[in-house]
Design a protein around this motif. Structure first.
Motif, mmCIF file in Angstrom:
data_model
loop_
_atom_site.group_PDB
_atom_site.id
_atom_site.type_symbol
_atom_site.label_atom_id
_atom_site.label_comp_id
_atom_site.label_asym_id
_atom_site.label_seq_id
_atom_site.Cartn_x
_atom_site.Cartn_y
_atom_site.Cartn_z
ATOM 1 N N GLY A 87 0.925 -1.244 -0.002
ATOM 2 C CA GLY A 87 -0.137 -0.004 -0.072
ATOM 3 C C GLY A 87 0.890 1.239 0.194
ATOM 4 O O GLY A 87 1.996 1.131 0.185
ATOM 5 N N SER A 88 0.457 2.446 -0.513
ATOM 6 C CA SER A 88 1.181 3.594 -0.311
ATOM 7 C C SER A 88 1.432 4.014 1.065
ATOM 8 O O SER A 88 2.399 4.563 1.179
ATOM 9 C CB SER A 88 0.537 4.872 -1.207
ATOM 10 N N ASP A 89 0.528 3.519 2.115
ATOM 11 C CA ASP A 89 0.754 3.758 3.365
ATOM 12 C C ASP A 89 2.130 3.239 3.831
ATOM 13 O O ASP A 89 2.811 4.033 4.659
ATOM 14 C CB ASP A 89 -0.035 2.701 4.258
ATOM 15 N N LEU A 92 4.583 5.796 2.642
ATOM 16 C CA LEU A 92 4.429 7.090 3.314
ATOM 17 C C LEU A 92 5.458 6.858 4.759
ATOM 18 O O LEU A 92 6.524 7.576 4.924
ATOM 19 C CB LEU A 92 3.250 7.515 3.637
ATOM 20 N N PHE A 113 -4.825 13.618 4.889
ATOM 21 C CA PHE A 113 -5.025 12.139 5.137
ATOM 22 C C PHE A 113 -4.551 11.885 6.674
ATOM 23 O O PHE A 113 -3.524 12.174 7.133
ATOM 24 C CB PHE A 113 -3.993 11.345 4.056
ATOM 25 N N TYR A 152 4.748 17.169 3.558
ATOM 26 C CA TYR A 152 3.728 16.165 2.896
ATOM 27 C C TYR A 152 2.721 17.246 2.404
ATOM 28 O O TYR A 152 2.059 17.904 2.691
ATOM 29 C CB TYR A 152 3.190 15.341 4.029
ATOM 30 N N CYS A 154 -0.780 16.661 -0.400
ATOM 31 C CA CYS A 154 -1.741 15.699 -0.967
ATOM 32 C C CYS A 154 -2.671 16.407 -1.855
ATOM 33 O O CYS A 154 -3.317 17.277 -1.710
ATOM 34 C CB CYS A 154 -2.516 15.226 0.172
ATOM 35 N N ASN A 158 -7.108 14.233 0.275
ATOM 36 C CA ASN A 158 -8.056 13.766 1.102
ATOM 37 C C ASN A 158 -8.156 14.276 2.626
ATOM 38 O O ASN A 158 -7.351 14.489 3.014
ATOM 39 C CB ASN A 158 -7.716 12.098 1.345
ATOM 40 N N ASP A 183 1.470 13.356 -2.351
ATOM 41 C CA ASP A 183 0.751 11.992 -2.439
ATOM 42 C C ASP A 183 -0.343 12.200 -3.353
ATOM 43 O O ASP A 183 -1.324 13.086 -3.391
ATOM 44 C CB ASP A 183 -0.038 11.876 -0.875
ATOM 45 N N ALA A 185 -2.542 9.649 -4.460
ATOM 46 C CA ALA A 185 -3.240 8.564 -4.551
ATOM 47 C C ALA A 185 -4.557 8.731 -5.375
ATOM 48 O O ALA A 185 -5.081 7.737 -6.047
ATOM 49 C CB ALA A 185 -3.917 8.492 -2.894
ATOM 50 N N TYR A 186 -4.986 9.770 -5.635
ATOM 51 C CA TYR A 186 -6.331 10.016 -6.312
ATOM 52 C C TYR A 186 -5.988 10.596 -7.785
ATOM 53 O O TYR A 186 -6.867 11.070 -8.430
ATOM 54 C CB TYR A 186 -7.372 10.915 -5.625
ATOM 55 N N THR A 209 -0.977 4.920 -5.681
ATOM 56 C CA THR A 209 -1.344 3.727 -5.059
ATOM 57 C C THR A 209 -2.353 2.816 -6.341
ATOM 58 O O THR A 209 -2.767 3.376 -7.368
ATOM 59 C CB THR A 209 -2.334 3.995 -3.945
ATOM 60 N N SER A 211 -4.816 1.250 -5.025
ATOM 61 C CA SER A 211 -5.970 0.999 -4.218
ATOM 62 C C SER A 211 -7.307 1.623 -4.660
ATOM 63 O O SER A 211 -8.387 1.441 -4.448
ATOM 64 C CB SER A 211 -5.855 1.342 -2.753
ATOM 65 N N LYS A 212 -7.010 2.818 -5.557
ATOM 66 C CA LYS A 212 -8.110 3.516 -5.947
ATOM 67 C C LYS A 212 -8.800 3.116 -7.061
ATOM 68 O O LYS A 212 -9.461 2.498 -7.360
ATOM 69 C CB LYS A 212 -7.864 5.055 -5.342
ATOM 70 N N ARG A 220 -3.133 -4.415 -1.757
ATOM 71 C CA ARG A 220 -1.832 -3.492 -1.059
ATOM 72 C C ARG A 220 -0.705 -3.298 -1.872
ATOM 73 O O ARG A 220 0.273 -3.937 -1.333
ATOM 74 C CB ARG A 220 -1.644 -4.132 0.355
HETATM 75 N N1 PMP Z 1 -2.850 8.370 0.678
HETATM 76 C C1 PMP Z 1 -4.360 8.987 0.502
HETATM 77 C C2 PMP Z 1 -4.241 10.496 0.417
HETATM 78 C C3 PMP Z 1 -5.151 8.043 0.762
HETATM 79 O O1 PMP Z 1 -6.607 8.602 0.745
HETATM 80 C C4 PMP Z 1 -4.900 6.785 1.194
HETATM 81 C C5 PMP Z 1 -6.226 5.577 1.274
HETATM 82 N N2 PMP Z 1 -7.143 6.299 2.118
HETATM 83 C C6 PMP Z 1 -3.850 6.353 1.209
HETATM 84 C C7 PMP Z 1 -2.597 7.164 0.918
HETATM 85 C C8 PMP Z 1 -3.427 4.976 1.523
HETATM 86 O O2 PMP Z 1 -3.576 4.117 0.560
HETATM 87 P P1 PMP Z 1 -3.063 2.641 0.181
HETATM 88 O O3 PMP Z 1 -2.441 2.224 1.354
HETATM 89 O O4 PMP Z 1 -4.062 1.763 0.166
HETATM 90 O O5 PMP Z 1 -2.323 2.618 -1.126
#
Ligand code: PMP
Length: 362
Positions: A87-89, A92, A113, A152, A154, A158, A183, A185-186, A209, A211-212, A220
């Motif tokens: 995951g990008s978590d 980070l 986030f 950071y 974003c 988010n 970041d 992610a979107y 990521t 994930s989206k 992940r």
């Molecule tokens: N960055 C942002 C801005 C997010 O909203 C999220 C998930 N809610 C993540 C990172 C983490 O996503 P993931 O670990 O699934 O890649």
């Protein structure tokens, strides 16, 4: 001594991440792909060779890193590297571990986030938040003045779904003294993306990521793109074998050109953008004022967020209720820092959400 007393203070003080996960017929609470996953990825998962499970995955996802650079249009860019993660978590968190000495600052704009200050504290860093401006942009000069080890950003942000301006992002990338994380992610839902800054600035890491838009949250996989030296340091802090072999195979398949892979991802991202605009119109008709969104979700400031979310949940619709959002931001001050966050999905789902919201809004 109790077990708790043996633990690090930062860990003991940390609440578990506990979003409302009540099973609901309609769940638009986590900004994932509500159409599912690319068929090409599902096909490889249905046909996994035994050695993919019995043996370890690649150490640092080498084949995946090349496909990611091609996807980003950075295939031929000299000196650019990729770090993957669970995951990008994970990317980070590893970035903070790599660059955050004990007590060093992590600067970010609030609200953003929610895991960012959590990861910062867990890594012994001091999170410092600067409110977003009235236009939901970062206050670039104040952020840079924090002199943080890691800054950071974003965008789309988010939970507001709003974009940062190119001028502000470029200012921070050019002037911050430490590492700058962008970041995205979107990114797939946004008209403006920043991956090329990773090729231009040696201290910028752009994080993305699967994930989206890619619909692979359950697998992940996330990644960061940056100069090779920076990406390599994050990778050292991350450690080997973090992306499992099934996930790697599925992600690789989703990055192929073709209607059942990248074509599927692009078509559904475009559909999410189209339906997001329709959702915004309908939410306005119900008397709400969603923030301008460039993501696959909308943020609707309302002081009644908790009440509305619980009434929706009683009727089988799960949205995210946010509270404690920075009330230095005027649009959020008006709602006492509360908002609903609603993910965009197939119109039948959106219609059910709207009908239920209309019923409970009182
Ligand atoms: N960055 C942002 C801005 C997010 O909203 C999220 C998930 N809610 C993540 C990172 C983490 O996503 P993931 O670990 O699934 O890649």
């Amino acid at each position: 001594m109790s077990i708790a007393a043996l633990a690090r203070d930062e860990v003991r003080a940390l609440p578990l991440y506990a979003p409302d996960m009540t099973p609901c017929a309609i769940d638009v609470s986590d900004n994932t792909n509500l159409w599912g996953a690319p068929p090409a990825a599902l096909r490889v998962l249905a046909d996994v060779p035994a050695e993919s499970v019995a043996r370890y995955p690649s150490l640092y996802s080498t084949p995946l890193r090349e496909s990611i650079l091609r996807y980003l249009g950075l295939g031929g860019a000299p000196g650019v590297g990729v770090v993957t993660g669970c995951g990008s978590d994970d990317v980070l968190d590893s970035t903070m571990r790599a660059f955050g000495r004990a007590g060093a600052r992590l600067a970010y704009s609030a609200p953003t986030f929610s895991m960012i200050p959590v990861f910062a504290r867990l890594n012994g860093m001091e999170p410092v938040s600067i409110p977003l401006t009235a236009a939901f942009d970062v206050d670039a000069e104040r952020l840079v003045a924090c002199d943080a080890a890691v800054t950071y950003l974003c965008t789309p942000n988010n939970p507001t779904a709003t974009p940062l301006s190119r001028a502000a992002v470029e200012y921070v990338a050019a002037h911050a003294r430490g590492v700058v994380v962008i970041d995205e992610a979107y990114a797939e839902f946004s008209p403006d993306t920043f991956q090329e800054l990773a090729a231009r600035h040696e201290r910028v890491l752009v994080v993305r990521t699967f994930s989206k838009a890619f619909g692979l949250a359950g697998l992940r996989v996330g990644y960061g793109v940056a100069g090779r030296e920076l990406a390599g340091l994050v990778e050292r802090a991350r450690g080997p074998y973090k992306v499992n072999s099934l996930a790697e195979r599925a992600v690789l398949a989703s990055l192929d050109e073709g209607d059942d892979a990248l074509g599927w991802v692009r078509a559904h991202a475009a559909l999410a953008v189209e339906l997001r605009e329709r959702l915004v119109v309908e939410l306005r008709a119900l008397g709400f004022e969603p923030l301008p969104s460039v993501a696959n979700f909308v943020c609707v400031p309302t002081p009644r967020a908790q009440l509305l979310a619980s009434r929706l949940r009683e009727r089988g619709v799960l949205v995210r209720a946010l509270s404690g959002l920075s009330s230095d931001v005027p649009a959020l001050a008006a709602s006492n820092g509360m908002a609903l966050r609603i993910g965009v999905g197939p119109w039948a789902v959106m219609q059910q959400l709207l009908d239920t919201l209309d019923m409970v809004k009182g």
